[in-house]
Design a protein around this motif. Structure first.
Motif, PDB file in Angstrom:
ATOM      1  N   ALA A 116       1.122  -1.244  -0.030  1.00 47.20           N
ATOM      2  CA  ALA A 116      -0.081   0.174  -0.159  1.00 47.20           C
ATOM      3  C   ALA A 116       0.769   1.274   0.077  1.00 47.20           C
ATOM      4  O   ALA A 116       1.764   1.101   0.643  1.00 47.20           O
ATOM      5  CB  ALA A 116      -0.853  -0.032   1.295  1.00 47.20           C
ATOM      6  N   LEU A 117       0.406   2.329  -0.634  1.00 39.89           N
ATOM      7  CA  LEU A 117       0.822   3.723  -0.672  1.00 39.89           C
ATOM      8  C   LEU A 117       0.389   4.355   0.616  1.00 39.89           C
ATOM      9  O   LEU A 117      -0.614   4.732   0.630  1.00 39.89           O
ATOM     10  CB  LEU A 117       0.712   4.405  -1.877  1.00 39.89           C
ATOM     11  CG  LEU A 117       1.570   4.299  -3.196  1.00 39.89           C
ATOM     12  CD1 LEU A 117       1.070   5.036  -4.109  1.00 39.89           C
ATOM     13  CD2 LEU A 117       2.948   4.618  -2.880  1.00 39.89           C
ATOM     14  N   LEU A 118       1.211   4.020   1.774  1.00 44.33           N
ATOM     15  CA  LEU A 118       0.670   4.664   3.095  1.00 44.33           C
ATOM     16  C   LEU A 118       0.224   5.980   3.317  1.00 44.33           C
ATOM     17  O   LEU A 118      -0.875   6.151   3.901  1.00 44.33           O
ATOM     18  CB  LEU A 118       1.610   4.337   4.199  1.00 44.33           C
ATOM     19  CG  LEU A 118       2.138   2.847   4.220  1.00 44.33           C
ATOM     20  CD1 LEU A 118       3.148   2.826   5.302  1.00 44.33           C
ATOM     21  CD2 LEU A 118       1.143   1.772   4.629  1.00 44.33           C
ATOM     22  N   ASN A 119       0.835   6.885   2.222  1.00 44.36           N
ATOM     23  CA  ASN A 119       0.408   8.190   2.665  1.00 44.36           C
ATOM     24  C   ASN A 119      -1.083   8.321   2.035  1.00 44.36           C
ATOM     25  O   ASN A 119      -1.680   9.295   2.494  1.00 44.36           O
ATOM     26  CB  ASN A 119       1.262   9.288   2.097  1.00 44.36           C
ATOM     27  CG  ASN A 119       1.617   8.795   0.321  1.00 44.36           C
ATOM     28  OD1 ASN A 119       1.815   7.954   0.029  1.00 44.36           O
ATOM     29  ND2 ASN A 119       1.349   9.822  -0.353  1.00 44.36           N
ATOM     30  N   THR A 120      -1.485   7.730   1.184  1.00 43.12           N
ATOM     31  CA  THR A 120      -2.815   7.890   0.559  1.00 43.12           C
ATOM     32  C   THR A 120      -3.958   7.468   1.365  1.00 43.12           C
ATOM     33  O   THR A 120      -5.043   7.749   1.040  1.00 43.12           O
ATOM     34  CB  THR A 120      -3.027   7.035  -0.907  1.00 43.12           C
ATOM     35  OG1 THR A 120      -2.718   5.516  -0.614  1.00 43.12           O
ATOM     36  CG2 THR A 120      -1.903   7.396  -1.757  1.00 43.12           C
ATOM     37  N   TRP A 121      -3.712   6.795   2.551  1.00 40.63           N
ATOM     38  CA  TRP A 121      -4.493   6.440   3.438  1.00 40.63           C
ATOM     39  C   TRP A 121      -4.720   7.562   4.585  1.00 40.63           C
ATOM     40  O   TRP A 121      -5.571   7.429   5.719  1.00 40.63           O
ATOM     41  CB  TRP A 121      -4.197   5.263   4.018  1.00 40.63           C
ATOM     42  CG  TRP A 121      -4.417   4.022   3.160  1.00 40.63           C
ATOM     43  CD1 TRP A 121      -3.516   3.397   2.403  1.00 40.63           C
ATOM     44  CD2 TRP A 121      -5.698   3.176   2.807  1.00 40.63           C
ATOM     45  NE1 TRP A 121      -3.988   2.585   1.409  1.00 40.63           N
ATOM     46  CE2 TRP A 121      -5.281   2.419   1.922  1.00 40.63           C
ATOM     47  CE3 TRP A 121      -6.829   3.486   3.275  1.00 40.63           C
ATOM     48  CZ2 TRP A 121      -6.283   1.712   1.050  1.00 40.63           C
ATOM     49  CZ3 TRP A 121      -7.885   2.576   2.821  1.00 40.63           C
ATOM     50  CH2 TRP A 121      -7.570   1.573   1.757  1.00 40.63           C
ATOM     51  N   LEU A 122      -3.870   8.471   4.650  1.00 37.62           N
ATOM     52  CA  LEU A 122      -3.964   9.459   5.444  1.00 37.62           C
ATOM     53  C   LEU A 122      -5.146  10.521   5.446  1.00 37.62           C
ATOM     54  O   LEU A 122      -5.476  10.971   4.288  1.00 37.62           O
ATOM     55  CB  LEU A 122      -2.620  10.187   5.727  1.00 37.62           C
ATOM     56  CG  LEU A 122      -1.421   9.478   5.888  1.00 37.62           C
ATOM     57  CD1 LEU A 122      -0.212  10.309   6.001  1.00 37.62           C
ATOM     58  CD2 LEU A 122      -1.557   8.833   7.249  1.00 37.62           C
ATOM     59  N   ASP A 123      -5.717  10.926   6.317  1.00 40.31           N
ATOM     60  CA  ASP A 123      -6.782  12.237   6.438  1.00 40.31           C
ATOM     61  C   ASP A 123      -7.675  11.640   5.487  1.00 40.31           C
ATOM     62  O   ASP A 123      -8.130  12.577   4.503  1.00 40.31           O
ATOM     63  CB  ASP A 123      -6.055  13.768   6.014  1.00 40.31           C
ATOM     64  CG  ASP A 123      -5.216  14.057   7.056  1.00 40.31           C
ATOM     65  OD1 ASP A 123      -5.217  13.503   8.300  1.00 40.31           O
ATOM     66  OD2 ASP A 123      -4.026  14.500   6.829  1.00 40.31           O
ATOM     67  N   ARG A 124      -8.185  10.421   5.461  1.00 39.32           N
ATOM     68  CA  ARG A 124      -9.320   9.925   4.447  1.00 39.32           C
ATOM     69  C   ARG A 124     -10.355   9.450   5.237  1.00 39.32           C
ATOM     70  O   ARG A 124     -10.122   8.812   6.188  1.00 39.32           O
ATOM     71  CB  ARG A 124      -8.573   9.070   3.603  1.00 39.32           C
ATOM     72  CG  ARG A 124      -9.554   8.736   2.229  1.00 39.32           C
ATOM     73  CD  ARG A 124      -8.620   7.699   1.167  1.00 39.32           C
ATOM     74  NE  ARG A 124      -7.639   8.493   0.548  1.00 39.32           N
ATOM     75  CZ  ARG A 124      -7.646   8.989  -0.529  1.00 39.32           C
ATOM     76  NH1 ARG A 124      -8.972   9.161  -1.164  1.00 39.32           N
ATOM     77  NH2 ARG A 124      -6.716   9.565  -1.264  1.00 39.32           N
ATOM     78  N   LEU A 169       6.800   7.329   7.565  1.00 39.14           N
ATOM     79  CA  LEU A 169       5.508   6.690   8.427  1.00 39.14           C
ATOM     80  C   LEU A 169       6.234   5.382   8.811  1.00 39.14           C
ATOM     81  O   LEU A 169       6.606   4.670   7.971  1.00 39.14           O
ATOM     82  CB  LEU A 169       4.411   6.587   7.285  1.00 39.14           C
ATOM     83  CG  LEU A 169       3.689   7.663   6.829  1.00 39.14           C
ATOM     84  CD1 LEU A 169       2.571   7.435   5.860  1.00 39.14           C
ATOM     85  CD2 LEU A 169       3.049   8.471   8.044  1.00 39.14           C
ATOM     86  N   ASP A 170       6.150   5.170  10.057  1.00 46.56           N
ATOM     87  CA  ASP A 170       6.201   3.994  10.588  1.00 46.56           C
ATOM     88  C   ASP A 170       4.987   3.179  10.728  1.00 46.56           C
ATOM     89  O   ASP A 170       3.804   3.421  11.276  1.00 46.56           O
ATOM     90  CB  ASP A 170       6.738   4.077  11.995  1.00 46.56           C
ATOM     91  CG  ASP A 170       6.929   2.766  12.865  1.00 46.56           C
ATOM     92  OD1 ASP A 170       5.949   2.121  13.187  1.00 46.56           O
ATOM     93  OD2 ASP A 170       8.209   2.523  13.006  1.00 46.56           O
ATOM     94  N   LYS A 171       4.921   1.777  10.100  1.00 46.50           N
ATOM     95  CA  LYS A 171       3.899   0.945   9.879  1.00 46.50           C
ATOM     96  C   LYS A 171       2.951   0.697  11.154  1.00 46.50           C
ATOM     97  O   LYS A 171       1.675   0.676  11.187  1.00 46.50           O
ATOM     98  CB  LYS A 171       4.130   0.019   9.073  1.00 46.50           C
ATOM     99  CG  LYS A 171       4.672  -0.013   7.508  1.00 46.50           C
ATOM    100  CD  LYS A 171       4.762  -1.212   6.765  1.00 46.50           C
ATOM    101  CE  LYS A 171       5.281  -1.034   5.508  1.00 46.50           C
ATOM    102  NZ  LYS A 171       5.507  -2.097   4.813  1.00 46.50           N
TER     103      LYS A 171
END
Length: 430
Positions: A116-124, A169-171
């Motif tokens: 997963a592109l982790l940053n795309t799950w932020l603030d969503r 980002l730390d998973k």
């Protein structure tokens, strides 16, 4: 075909409905099965004896579906034409003990699934979906399709280097969603999801849950020539394959037995009983031969003449990072499906497979493109090489060119889903 040419948006509209209604692999296969049922297919149980009757049939197992249509006049040795795809997408999945929290925040513990592109799950705004397993062994699909969770990003005031040194980002520490205020309440998430599904929480003994973006798919751009949406990798191919199989099932004179094989767990290696590395496809093909009175010799002859289109999304040339792409191969949106080639067998395509795909596109009047990775960049892979190696089936890797692959929200050309379905239909018709 011009990106601005008019086209029938019916298929793309239906894809958008399919994406919105399939927040998990379990929902995806249920939706595909429902569409096939409307085309006359019927479910067969793996634990039951199979008959050799003609017509459409399908098997469901977890997040996988194998469907096939036996035309009149098919022999036990009749070869198959297979469209392969996968139902899973990178996301955040709920841990076995989900309820957690800290400092007055209630949170949900998640595990990172796939790349997963982790940053795309932020603030969503995120919902929860998947399935509950009840005490009697049955499953119940669940989907909380409203803003329920959020992974909040750290404010720039507390991370001054984020725009100069990049987001780190730390998973484990940074991807835990919040869903309320208060102390940790053991069992709260499962009680909440079970209540929404009309199931007593005490009857829930297992679950396979994940989060999904609740923002619906949408046309994008001045001329609405693009589509933005979740899980295009790879529900776009599942939807196209389902439509193609339903379309060819209306033909009485098919020279091959058309098959849709949509697997789970491609994003983490396909090694499961519902993944392409497992025995599901081989078992279905073999049982179909034997149900029609065939022998091992008939099965060997059928597989020797079989071809599989492994369909997965690929990379469109990125206008901001063109140097990351192979200079002579720049797939563009609305340019038609892509043929994916890698001489190190990360894709299974060879010259013979190229000819089969080219012929199918020519018959359908569909333009197509070629994708090859930049030599200095690692190449991804698909279910294609696995299918070829496990079953000895000639396999061709294809797909649709997209941007933002593995993001919570991806981007493709609005015409390409329909073009892919048309090419698949032509291929299955033979």
């Amino acid at each position: 075909m011009s990106a601005h040419a008019s086209f029938d948006r019916g298929h793309t509209d239906d894809l958008m409905s399919f994406l919105a209604g399939a927040p998990s692999p379990y929902h995806a296969v249920a939706s595909a099965a429902e569409r096939l049922e409307k085309a006359g297919f019927r479910q067969v149980e793996e634990t039951a004896a199979w008959d050799g009757e003609t017509g459409g049939k399908y098997v469901l197992r977890g997040g996988a579906i194998i469907a096939w249509y036996v035309p009149g006049g098919a022999r036990p040795s009749t070869p198959y034409r297979i469209v392969g795809a996968h139902t899973d997408s990178p996301n955040l999945r709920v841990k076995p003990i989900p309820d957690t929290g800290a400092h007055g925040w209630r949170q949900i513990a998640v595990e990172i699934y796939g790349g997963a592109l982790l940053n795309t799950w932020l603030d969503r705004d995120l919902g929860v979906s998947g399935r509950l397993t009840l005490r009697d062994g049955t499953h119940r699909l669940v989907a909380v399709d409203r803003p329920l969770l959020r992974v909040p990003q750290l404010a720039v005031h507390l991370d001054r280097s984020v725009n100069t040194e990049g987001l780190k980002l730390d998973k484990q520490r940074h991807m835990t969603p919040v869903w309320g205020l208060g102390g940790v309440e053991e069992g709260a998430l499962i009680r909440f999801v079970a209540e929404g599904a009309g199931v007593p929480a005490a009857e829930v003994t297992g679950w396979d849950l994940m989060v999904h973006s609740v923002e619906p798919p949408a046309y994008l751009g001045r001329d609405r020539e693009l589509v933005a949406g979740p899980r295009m990798d790879n529900l776009l191919s599942v939807h196209a394959g389902t439509a193609a199989l339903a379309a060819v099932s209306a033909r009485p004179d098919l020279p091959y037995i058309p098959v849709l094989a949509a697997f789970d767990h491609e994003e983490n290696g396909s090694q499961s009983d519902t993944g392409a590395e497992g025995p599901l496809l081989g078992n279905v093909l073999e049982r179909s031969v034997f149900a029609r009175g065939g022998t091992y010799e008939d099965k060997a002859r059928a597989l020797a003449g079989t071809v599989c289109l492994s369909s997965d999304t690929g990379h469109a040339v990125h206008p901001n990072y063109a140097e990351r792409h192979e200079p002579g191969h720049h797939p563009v949106p609305n340019g038609g499906p892509i043929l994916k080639v890698n001489v190190n067998q990360r894709y299974a395509t060879d010259g013979g497979g190229r000819a089969v795909f080219a012929a199918a596109c020519e018959r359908a009047g569909v333009p197509w493109q070629t994708f090859v990775s930049h030599n200095a960049m690692p190449c991804g892979t698909t279910i294609g090489p696995i299918t070829a190696a496990r079953h000895g089936i000639a396999t061709v890797d294809i797909g649709v060119a997209i941007l933002s692959m593995h993001s919570a929200r991806e981007l493709c050309g609005a015409q390409d889903p329909q073009l892919l379905a048309r090419a698949m239909t032509s291929f299955l018709e033979g």
